[in-house]
Scaffold this active site. Structure first.
Site, short mmCIF file in Angstrom:
data_model
loop_
_atom_site.label_atom_id
_atom_site.label_comp_id
_atom_site.label_asym_id
_atom_site.label_seq_id
_atom_site.Cartn_x
_atom_site.Cartn_y
_atom_site.Cartn_z
N ARG A 96 0.85 -1.20 0.00
CA ARG A 96 0.00 0.00 0.00
C ARG A 96 0.88 1.25 0.00
O ARG A 96 2.10 1.15 0.08
CB ARG A 96 -0.94 -0.01 1.22
N GLY A 97 0.21 2.42 -0.04
CA GLY A 97 0.96 3.67 -0.13
C GLY A 97 1.14 3.99 -1.61
O GLY A 97 1.57 3.13 -2.38
N ALA A 98 0.80 5.22 -1.99
CA ALA A 98 0.71 5.55 -3.42
C ALA A 98 1.98 5.21 -4.23
O ALA A 98 1.89 4.49 -5.23
CB ALA A 98 0.34 7.03 -3.57
N ARG A 129 -7.08 -0.36 -7.42
CA ARG A 129 -7.49 0.72 -6.51
C ARG A 129 -7.60 2.02 -7.32
O ARG A 129 -6.73 2.29 -8.15
CB ARG A 129 -6.48 0.89 -5.35
N GLN A 157 -3.18 2.36 9.74
CA GLN A 157 -1.83 2.50 9.18
C GLN A 157 -0.93 3.35 10.09
O GLN A 157 0.28 3.15 10.15
CB GLN A 157 -1.87 3.14 7.79
N ASP A 191 -2.28 10.99 -2.22
CA ASP A 191 -2.57 9.94 -3.20
C ASP A 191 -2.86 10.52 -4.58
O ASP A 191 -2.72 9.84 -5.60
CB ASP A 191 -3.74 9.08 -2.73
N ASN A 246 -5.90 12.38 0.19
CA ASN A 246 -5.03 11.55 1.05
C ASN A 246 -5.95 10.75 1.97
O ASN A 246 -7.18 10.88 1.92
CB ASN A 246 -4.05 12.43 1.84
N LYS A 247 -5.35 9.91 2.78
CA LYS A 247 -6.12 9.02 3.67
C LYS A 247 -7.24 9.76 4.40
O LYS A 247 -7.04 10.88 4.88
CB LYS A 247 -5.14 8.39 4.67
O1 MRU Z 1 -4.83 3.22 1.82
P1 MRU Z 1 -3.36 3.45 1.89
O2 MRU Z 1 -2.70 2.91 3.12
O3 MRU Z 1 -2.66 2.99 0.62
O4 MRU Z 1 -3.25 5.03 1.94
C1 MRU Z 1 -2.00 5.62 2.00
C2 MRU Z 1 -2.02 7.09 2.17
O5 MRU Z 1 -3.06 7.70 2.24
C3 MRU Z 1 -0.70 7.76 2.17
O6 MRU Z 1 -0.74 8.92 2.94
C4 MRU Z 1 -0.36 8.15 0.73
O7 MRU Z 1 -0.47 7.05 -0.12
C5 MRU Z 1 0.99 8.70 0.62
S1 MRU Z 1 2.17 7.44 0.82
C6 MRU Z 1 3.71 8.01 0.60
#
Ligand code: MRU
Length: 336
Positions: A48-50, A84, A186, A225, A235-236
């Protein structure tokens, strides 16, 4: 970092990822052998994470290239892209790989090279964001972070958290307040794990404690994201709430993101697709039911923070300040 989020093995044509659903209890690695494995690892958030999703997707296309013809590889790429919707790095990496599929003479070799380039560029971007952003960390600062925008979300030292690692290397002392980030935690599970493993003092707070602690903060640092052309940032889920609280208490609110997280095709955050995840993520906690059966559930995975609440956006090219519309236009000119 004492872990590697992803590694492609050319001999076996397999991808090994650190399974982020098992942290912090267990540090377990998972092998992805097929395109289907890659799709599900992204969708189920084992990875996970963009930025990391983008790199994983690129290597997923390499897996497909080992056996398929051009049409099969394009189908595989589109399938992975659908895992996603919000993090634009996924679509960006896939489109970059598809361009190679169209033009490559030695398909496998050139696709592998492109995936490796995406991985290396991510590492480099993390390093540069850390260097630019470290100047924002004042001595003895208190910094609030959300979700995990760290090394675990990238192939390098992270986006938002790279700034903390670099500041610490430069001898700065500071304390981090990490929001737990319901429903998948997370912040609690991942950010506290990687920061404390690297010797950074970290308090984990429940999301609903943010307003109580905000007045003490010197800075809020989050990842992204997808960033629209006017600076609106997805973002999250929970990020927008933090930005609103930060504005109330006049705490600077910064986003850190590589250029691969900008979506130059959309004019505002209204056009960002928000992923809605399954009810069970909210309905259960630690595999126990915590919500009455008859209650309905909302579970958007992301929200959009309006550009006007963002003090600055830290990229590998420097710190961008408002007006974002104009400055992102300049950035587009620089990178195209
Ligand atoms: O759903 P996730 O855990 O993939 O969401 C991640 C986030 O929202 C992060 O803040 C974002 O991807 C930046 S990661 C460097």
């Amino acid at each position: 970092m004492q872990f590697k989020t992803i590694e492609y093995n050319k001999e076996t044509n397999e991808i090994v990822i650190l399974d982020q659903t098992r942290l912090p209890a267990e540090e377990v690695y998972m092998t992805l052998k097929t395109v289907d494995d890659v799709y599900h690892a992204i969708k189920n958030m084992n990875v996970r994470g963009a930025p990391l999703i983008g790199v994983t997707a690129a290597y997923g296309v390499v897996l497909a290239a080992a056996s398929g013809d051009r049409a099969d590889i394009i189908d595989a790429a589109d399938y992975i892209k659908s895992a996603r919707p919000t993090a634009v790095n996924l679509a960006w990496a896939i489109e970059r790989m598809k361009k190679k599929i169209d033009t490559a003479k030695e398909l496998f070799k050139e696709l592998l090279h492109e995936a490796q380039a995406i991985e290396e560029e991510d590492q480099h971007a993390c390093q540069k964001m850390g260097e630019f952003g470290a100047a924002l960390i004042t001595h003895n600062a208190k910094i609030m972070v959300h979700c995990n925008a760290g090394a675990l979300a990238t192939c390098g030292i992270g986006t938002a958290l790279s700034i903390l690692y670099t500041a610490r290397e430069r001898g700065k002392k500071f304390t981090v307040y990490s929001c737990e980030t319901r429903p998948l935690l997370q912040g609690a599970r991942l950010t506290s794990w990687e920061l404390t493993a690297n010797g950074i003092e970290t308090y984990t707070i429940c999301d609903n404690m943010a307003a109580s602690y905000m007045a003490e903060m010197n800075l809020v640092l989050v990842g992204a994201d997808r960033i629209a052309r006017n600076g609106d940032t997805a973002n999250k889920i929970g990020t927008r709430g933090l930005a609103i609280i930060a504005r109330y208490y006049t705490v600077p609110f910064y986003v850190a993101a590589p250029i691969s997280t900008f979506d130059f095709d959309i004019t505002s955050g209204n056009e960002i697709p928000i992923e809605i995840r399954c009810d069970d993520e909210v309905r259960t906690f630690n595999e126990k039911k915590i919500v009455a059966d008859k209650a309905k559930i909302c579970n958007p995975a992301f929200d959009v923070t309006p550009a006007e609440l963002i003090t600055g956006i830290i990229t590998e090219k420097g710190i961008m300040k408002p007006p974002y519309e104009k400055n992102i236009r300049t950035l587009i000119g620089d990178v195209k």
